[in-house]
Design a protein around this motif. Structure first.
Motif, PDB file in Angstrom:
ATOM      1  N   PHE A 292       0.820  -1.215   0.000  1.00 50.32           N
ATOM      2  CA  PHE A 292       0.000   0.000   0.000  1.00 50.32           C
ATOM      3  C   PHE A 292       0.856   1.268   0.000  1.00 50.32           C
ATOM      4  CE2 PHE A 292      -2.492   3.224   2.445  1.00 50.32           C
ATOM      5  CZ  PHE A 292      -3.526   3.397   1.529  1.00 50.32           C
ATOM      6  N   ALA A 293       1.898   1.291   0.831  1.00 55.00           N
ATOM      7  CA  ALA A 293       2.657   2.536   1.026  1.00 55.00           C
ATOM      8  C   ALA A 293       3.903   2.631   0.153  1.00 55.00           C
ATOM      9  CB  ALA A 293       3.055   2.662   2.500  1.00 55.00           C
ATOM     10  N   SER A 294       4.411   1.505  -0.334  1.00 50.02           N
ATOM     11  CA  SER A 294       5.732   1.533  -0.977  1.00 50.02           C
ATOM     12  C   SER A 294       5.805   0.888  -2.356  1.00 50.02           C
ATOM     13  CB  SER A 294       6.757   0.839  -0.079  1.00 50.02           C
ATOM     14  OG  SER A 294       6.631   1.229   1.263  1.00 50.02           O
ATOM     15  N   LEU A 295       4.858   0.044  -2.711  1.00 46.79           N
ATOM     16  CA  LEU A 295       5.006  -0.709  -3.968  1.00 46.79           C
ATOM     17  C   LEU A 295       3.946  -0.389  -5.019  1.00 46.79           C
ATOM     18  CD1 LEU A 295       5.821  -4.270  -2.486  1.00 46.79           C
ATOM     19  CD2 LEU A 295       7.439  -2.498  -3.197  1.00 46.79           C
ATOM     20  N   ASN A 296       2.692  -0.285  -4.614  1.00 45.36           N
ATOM     21  CA  ASN A 296       1.614  -0.147  -5.612  1.00 45.36           C
ATOM     22  C   ASN A 296       1.668   1.189  -6.357  1.00 45.36           C
ATOM     23  OD1 ASN A 296       0.868  -2.549  -4.452  1.00 45.36           O
ATOM     24  ND2 ASN A 296      -0.928  -1.754  -3.397  1.00 45.36           N
ATOM     25  N   GLY A 297       2.048   2.240  -5.646  1.00 42.64           N
ATOM     26  CA  GLY A 297       2.130   3.570  -6.260  1.00 42.64           C
ATOM     27  C   GLY A 297       3.182   3.612  -7.358  1.00 42.64           C
ATOM     28  N   PRO A 298       4.434   3.257  -7.037  1.00 45.95           N
ATOM     29  CA  PRO A 298       5.465   3.256  -8.089  1.00 45.95           C
ATOM     30  C   PRO A 298       5.091   2.354  -9.268  1.00 45.95           C
ATOM     31  CG  PRO A 298       6.437   2.684  -5.945  1.00 45.95           C
ATOM     32  CD  PRO A 298       4.991   2.990  -5.710  1.00 45.95           C
ATOM     33  N   ALA A 299       4.460   1.222  -8.981  1.00 49.18           N
ATOM     34  CA  ALA A 299       4.086   0.316 -10.081  1.00 49.18           C
ATOM     35  C   ALA A 299       3.125   1.031 -11.030  1.00 49.18           C
ATOM     36  CB  ALA A 299       3.460  -0.962  -9.534  1.00 49.18           C
ATOM     37  N   PHE A 300       2.161   1.762 -10.490  1.00 48.48           N
ATOM     38  CA  PHE A 300       1.212   2.478 -11.352  1.00 48.48           C
ATOM     39  C   PHE A 300       1.917   3.575 -12.139  1.00 48.48           C
ATOM     40  CE2 PHE A 300      -1.410   6.216 -12.105  1.00 48.48           C
ATOM     41  CZ  PHE A 300      -2.360   5.672 -12.964  1.00 48.48           C
ATOM     42  N   TYR A 301       2.796   4.312 -11.487  1.00 48.53           N
ATOM     43  CA  TYR A 301       3.460   5.448 -12.153  1.00 48.53           C
ATOM     44  C   TYR A 301       4.648   5.004 -13.010  1.00 48.53           C
ATOM     45  CZ  TYR A 301       0.633   9.107 -10.001  1.00 48.53           C
ATOM     46  OH  TYR A 301      -0.404   9.945  -9.652  1.00 48.53           O
ATOM     47  N   GLY A 302       4.907   3.684 -13.054  1.00 45.16           N
ATOM     48  CA  GLY A 302       6.003   3.188 -13.893  1.00 45.16           C
ATOM     49  C   GLY A 302       7.373   3.572 -13.363  1.00 45.16           C
ATOM     50  N   LEU A 303       7.481   3.667 -12.033  1.00 47.36           N
ATOM     51  CA  LEU A 303       8.758   4.025 -11.404  1.00 47.36           C
ATOM     52  C   LEU A 303       9.235   2.844 -10.553  1.00 47.36           C
ATOM     53  CD1 LEU A 303       7.692   7.598 -10.250  1.00 47.36           C
ATOM     54  CD2 LEU A 303       9.363   7.058 -12.046  1.00 47.36           C
ATOM     55  N   PRO A 304      10.556   2.750 -10.335  1.00 45.45           N
ATOM     56  CA  PRO A 304      11.028   1.679  -9.465  1.00 45.45           C
ATOM     57  C   PRO A 304      10.629   1.949  -8.016  1.00 45.45           C
ATOM     58  CG  PRO A 304      12.848   3.126 -10.093  1.00 45.45           C
ATOM     59  CD  PRO A 304      11.637   3.596 -10.866  1.00 45.45           C
ATOM     60  N   ALA A 305      10.413   0.882  -7.247  1.00 43.54           N
ATOM     61  CA  ALA A 305      10.209   1.058  -5.800  1.00 43.54           C
ATOM     62  C   ALA A 305      11.524   1.578  -5.218  1.00 43.54           C
ATOM     63  CB  ALA A 305       9.822  -0.267  -5.161  1.00 43.54           C
ATOM     64  N   ASN A 306      11.446   2.258  -4.080  1.00 44.60           N
ATOM     65  CA  ASN A 306      12.670   2.773  -3.462  1.00 44.60           C
ATOM     66  C   ASN A 306      13.558   1.619  -3.014  1.00 44.60           C
ATOM     67  OD1 ASN A 306      11.944   5.602  -3.611  1.00 44.60           O
ATOM     68  ND2 ASN A 306      10.352   5.077  -2.117  1.00 44.60           N
ATOM     69  N   ALA A 307      14.867   1.825  -3.151  1.00 45.34           N
ATOM     70  CA  ALA A 307      15.798   0.736  -2.839  1.00 45.34           C
ATOM     71  C   ALA A 307      16.035   0.623  -1.336  1.00 45.34           C
ATOM     72  CB  ALA A 307      17.121   0.975  -3.560  1.00 45.34           C
ATOM     73  N   ASP A 308      15.999   1.765  -0.616  1.00 45.72           N
ATOM     74  CA  ASP A 308      16.291   1.669   0.816  1.00 45.72           C
ATOM     75  C   ASP A 308      15.029   1.330   1.608  1.00 45.72           C
ATOM     76  OD1 ASP A 308      15.270   4.180   0.176  1.00 45.72           O
ATOM     77  OD2 ASP A 308      16.124   5.105   1.967  1.00 45.72           O
ATOM     78  N   ARG A 309      15.239   1.034   2.877  1.00 45.57           N
ATOM     79  CA  ARG A 309      14.136   0.533   3.697  1.00 45.57           C
ATOM     80  C   ARG A 309      13.990   1.340   4.979  1.00 45.57           C
ATOM     81  NH1 ARG A 309      15.590  -3.453   0.316  1.00 45.57           N
ATOM     82  NH2 ARG A 309      14.000  -5.008  -0.186  1.00 45.57           N
ATOM     83  N   ILE A 310      12.788   1.314   5.549  1.00 46.22           N
ATOM     84  CA  ILE A 310      12.589   1.877   6.883  1.00 46.22           C
ATOM     85  C   ILE A 310      12.123   0.740   7.797  1.00 46.22           C
ATOM     86  CG2 ILE A 310      11.965   4.184   6.047  1.00 46.22           C
ATOM     87  CD1 ILE A 310       9.010   3.439   6.843  1.00 46.22           C
ATOM     88  N   THR A 311      12.390   0.910   9.089  1.00 43.74           N
ATOM     89  CA  THR A 311      11.920  -0.087  10.047  1.00 43.74           C
ATOM     90  C   THR A 311      10.987   0.574  11.049  1.00 43.74           C
ATOM     91  OG1 THR A 311      13.879  -1.446   9.776  1.00 43.74           O
ATOM     92  CG2 THR A 311      12.644  -1.748  11.811  1.00 43.74           C
ATOM     93  N   LEU A 312       9.830  -0.044  11.209  1.00 45.42           N
ATOM     94  CA  LEU A 312       8.853   0.394  12.211  1.00 45.42           C
ATOM     95  C   LEU A 312       8.993  -0.512  13.425  1.00 45.42           C
ATOM     96  CD1 LEU A 312       6.290   0.691   9.448  1.00 45.42           C
ATOM     97  CD2 LEU A 312       6.329   2.465  11.174  1.00 45.42           C
ATOM     98  N   VAL A 313       8.989   0.098  14.605  1.00 44.64           N
ATOM     99  CA  VAL A 313       9.138  -0.664  15.838  1.00 44.64           C
ATOM    100  C   VAL A 313       7.941  -0.354  16.729  1.00 44.64           C
ATOM    101  CG1 VAL A 313      10.618  -1.079  17.844  1.00 44.64           C
ATOM    102  CG2 VAL A 313      11.648  -0.408  15.660  1.00 44.64           C
TER     103      VAL A 313
END
Ligand code: DOR
Ligand code: ZN
Length: 345
Positions: A292-313
């Motif tokens: 929802f927050a990191s993959l579907n948007g870039p896929a629609f806009y034809g952009l790569p997903a971001n390479a770096d990551r965040i961690t939620l604790v």
């Protein structure tokens, strides 16, 4: 046991950054967690041309604090005088990622928007040809239509006819608020996608009106009854790639919210990821937050997903500020009404 969740760095596919002192204050709130955002063009005056979009992009990058990285993806405000050639050139040279359709009078600074769709058909046809997305504020402005029905009526009166007329146009229904919009996205084959805001996953119309009027919960499209909120939560957490995050984080200074005719907008940039983690956990679908927050948007806009990551604790409640101070005045941070236990490491 500590719970952690690591995901690709998220993006915000619908964001209001404003300009000047407000821009300086709200930009770090987004850039802290998000890599990119689709930036809305409803400034005064609006961002209409490729040149204006590029100038605005430069002002945003200049306002970015040292050490932070962030990519603004610009949009052009569609007017009945928009030049199709300017739009296609802006897309080709990367000055603009999408065009925004505001029906005239539908929301904040939409007076220069579109009254007659026929007048912008040459622009929309050119966009369909080159694959440039149209981001749509989907509400009719007909005074005879109840404000709670304006999104559903827009689908029947405007969106479906447009889709039939121009099936090749890539359409994003921005900030959907109704089960009708969710159903429309689900059933329309190769049809529109939709962004969903953070706050519409949390509040229904009672939150705005019961026990006194709460201006900081007023936004457009206005939050609807509970069954619609439940449909949005189901859609956002469903794993269906046609739904993705667009916070519509929309800062207004407190005096312009807390008055006799308050502005529409909820400011959620500061705590969005904590709220989303809470919602996805509540739905038993934390594993789908990344889509929802990191993959579907870039896929629609034809952009790569971001390479770096965040961690939620997950841990003790996170002490988010009630307001942020800006050079333009205080801006109230959206209050979900419950403690937030997920923080971004
Ligand atoms: O609540 C909203 N605020 N909805 C919009 O469509 C515009 C936005 C703003 O610019 O303040
Ligand atoms: Zn918006």
């Amino acid at each position: 046991m500590t719970q952690t969740l690591t995901l690709r760095r998220p993006d915000d596919w619908h964001l209001h950054l404003r300009d000047g002192a407000m821009l300086e204050a709200v930009l770090p709130e987004t850039a802290r967690h998000f890599a990119r955002a689709i930036v809305m063009p409803n400034l005064v005056p609006p961002v209409v041309t490729a040149k204006q979009a590029n100038d605005y992009r430069e002002r945003i990058l200049k306002a970015l604090p040292k050490g932070m990285s962030f990519t603004p993806l610009m949009t052009l405000y569609l007017t009945e005088a928009t030049d199709p050639e300017d739009v296609t050139a802006a897309f080709a040279n990367g000055f603009a990622t999408a065009v925004k359709l505001y029906p005239a009078g539908a929301t904040t600074n939409s007076a220069s928007g579109v009254r007659d769709l026929d007048k912008v058909m040459p622009v929309l046809e050119a966009m369909a040809e080159i694959g440039m997305p149209l981001c749509v504020h989907g509400e009719v402005t007909d005074p005879a239509v109840d404000i709670f029905d304006r999104e559903a009526v827009f689908i029947d009166r405007v969106l479906e006819p447009l889709r039939r007329r121009l099936p090749g146009l890539k359409v994003v229904m921005e900030h959907v608020t109704t089960q009708e919009a969710v159903a429309y996205v689900r059933t329309a084959d190769s049809g529109p996608v939709a962004t969903i805001t953070t706050h519409h996953l949390i509040i229904n119309r009672n939150h705005i009106l019961v026990g006194g009027i709460r201006p900081h919960y007023y936004c457009l499209p206005v939050a609807k009854r509970e069954l619609h909120r439940l449909a949005l939560r189901e859609a956002a957490t469903s794993g269906d790639a046609r739904f993705f995050l667009g916070t519509d984080s929309a800062p207004h200074v407190d005096p312009l919210k807390e008055c006799a005719c308050g502005c529409a907008g909820c400011f959620t940039a500061t705590n969005t990821m904590s709220i989303l983690a809470h919602v996805f956990e509540e739905m038993g679908r934390l594993d789908r937050l990344e889509g929802f927050a990191s993959l579907n948007g870039p896929a629609f806009y034809g952009l790569p997903a971001n390479a770096d990551r965040i961690t939620l604790v997950k841990g003790a409640p996170v002490p988010y500020p009630a307001k942020i101070e800006t050079g333009a005045g205080p801006v109230t941070v959206f209050d979900p009404g419950f403690p937030l236990h997920w923080h971004i490491e």
